[in-house]
Scaffold this motif. Structure first.
Motif, PDB file in Angstrom:
ATOM      1  N   PRO A  88       0.805  -1.335   0.105  1.00  0.00           N
ATOM      2  CA  PRO A  88       0.048   0.072   0.107  1.00  0.00           C
ATOM      3  C   PRO A  88       0.895   1.339   0.043  1.00  0.00           C
ATOM      4  N   HIS A  89       1.920   1.220   0.439  1.00  0.00           N
ATOM      5  CA  HIS A  89       2.658   2.601   0.788  1.00  0.00           C
ATOM      6  C   HIS A  89       3.936   2.457  -0.434  1.00  0.00           C
ATOM      7  N   GLU A  90       3.861   1.518  -1.585  1.00  0.00           N
ATOM      8  CA  GLU A  90       4.688   1.813  -2.551  1.00  0.00           C
ATOM      9  C   GLU A  90       4.000   2.044  -4.003  1.00  0.00           C
ATOM     10  N   ASP A  99      -0.276   1.911  -6.027  1.00  0.00           N
ATOM     11  CA  ASP A  99      -0.180   2.826  -7.234  1.00  0.00           C
ATOM     12  C   ASP A  99      -1.686   3.319  -7.344  1.00  0.00           C
ATOM     13  N   TYR A 100      -2.742   2.654  -6.708  1.00  0.00           N
ATOM     14  CA  TYR A 100      -4.093   3.169  -6.558  1.00  0.00           C
ATOM     15  C   TYR A 100      -4.248   3.751  -5.376  1.00  0.00           C
ATOM     16  N   LEU A 101      -4.046   3.497  -4.240  1.00  0.00           N
ATOM     17  CA  LEU A 101      -4.314   3.918  -2.807  1.00  0.00           C
ATOM     18  C   LEU A 101      -3.535   5.414  -2.661  1.00  0.00           C
ATOM     19  N   ILE A 102      -2.418   5.526  -2.984  1.00  0.00           N
ATOM     20  CA  ILE A 102      -1.894   6.657  -2.873  1.00  0.00           C
ATOM     21  C   ILE A 102      -2.573   7.747  -3.677  1.00  0.00           C
ATOM     22  N   PRO A 103      -2.712   7.790  -4.803  1.00  0.00           N
ATOM     23  CA  PRO A 103      -3.570   8.780  -5.521  1.00  0.00           C
ATOM     24  C   PRO A 103      -4.834   8.932  -4.855  1.00  0.00           C
TER      25      PRO A 103
END
Length: 324
Positions: A225-227, A254-258
């Motif tokens: 989740p943090h990458e 790549d989905y969770l951060i945006p």
């Protein structure tokens, strides 16, 4: 119980065969004929990981799990970063049928799934391929992309220029096509039709402003989740597809951060590859659209590959029989 080592696994599981196996199992997953739970990951000292990935193939009456270690700095020791095995059980009797080398399965099936995504989403005339990364997945992704599109030019970029140069020379000799090492990631993706990000990076290596209109991207490196390998602008500008929705919303940085940044909203994911295969999800909307496949790697993919290998090993008399 049959023990099938890495050499035999690679001999049995060709990339072409694996692409077909992955198409079938991804469709089965989206239709409910295959079942898996989220991977369990145990942190180890030094930033290393140990993972458990269980699943069940109903039609094949097979169940099991991949056990895998992820040691990102192993390359400095001359060892692979991903090592493990797939334990394959008969779901009707509970018998342990096989232990299959997990490293080779991971190397082949990851690229095979990207090939499925590319078949479904890349433009038919895609001919320029960019690969960001120079490791095992770079090699397997090049092989896979050549099987699903008429690639005429390949550009590769890596953090170590010498490795990129060696990769370019070796792959050009192997496949007889133009392969060049780019000085920067931006240079590598310039005018690219297909981009594969296969790095160990936990921060973006590919920015939206660099990506040409109409490109298709396979992003398979970051898996926590943090990458992430992609910046938020690129994800926001792309039609996003995943291997498994449940996995993506829990594990894909790549989905969770945006999403956390507000660059995208919930529902930005267009669908699963299985949904595309079943014609339940719409694919590329125009030649100019940027399409993005975010692959995390699924237990069900490993099991399907292991089941195929086991079946073929019985026919070919490969593997070593061990009494339990």
């Amino acid at each position: 119980m049959l023990v099938i080592n890495g050499r035999e696994t690679a001999e049995i599981l060709s990339m072409q065969a694996c692409i077909g196996v992955m198409q079938d199992v991804l469709a089965a997953l989206s239709s409910g004929d295959a079942v898996q739970s989220l991977r369990q990951v145990m942190p180890l000292m030094g930033g290393n990981l140990f993972g458990l990935m269980p699943g069940y193939l109903r039609q094949e009456a097979a169940a099991g799990a991949k056990l895998i270690s992820v040691f990102p700095h192993n390359h400095d020791r001359g060892l692979p970063s991903h090592q493990g095995a797939v334990a394959l059980f008969d779901a009707e009797t509970g018998r342990l049928n096989a232990i299959v080398d997990g490293r080779q399965i991971t190397a082949i099936r990851t690229a095979a799934v990207s090939a499925v995504a590319t078949k479904l989403l890349a433009r038919e005339d895609a001919g320029v391929l960019a690969i960001l990364g120079t490791g095992e997945q770079a090699v397997s992704h090049l092989e896979a992309m050549l099987l699903v599109r008429s690639i005429r030019e390949v550009r590769v970029w890596g953090r170590t220029p010498d490795k990129a140069q060696r990769f370019a020379a070796e792959m050009a000799a192997r496949y007889g096509i133009e392969v060049t090492a780019a000085a920067t990631a931006r240079e590598a993706v310039q005018a690219a039709d297909i981009i594969c990000t296969v790095t160990a990076s936990s921060v973006p290596v590919l920015n939206g402003e660099w990506v040409p209109k109409g490109a298709h991207i396979n992003a398979v490196g970051a898996c926590r989740p943090h990458e992430r390998e992609l910046d938020s602008a690129l994800v926001a500008a792309s039609g996003l597809y995943v291997d498994r929705l449940e996995s993506a919303v829990h594990e894909a940085g790549d989905y969770l951060i945006p999403l956390a940044e507000g660059a995208i909203a919930e529902g930005h994911i267009a669908g699963e590859l299985g949904g595309l295969l079943l014609q339940q999800v719409e694919g590329r909307s125009s030649p100019e659209q940027i399409t993005l496949f975010k692959g995390l790697g699924l237990a069900i993919e490993d099991l399907a590959a292991a089941q195929y290998i086991y079946n073929q090993a019985l026919v070919l008399r490969k593997g070593v029989e061990v009494e339990m």
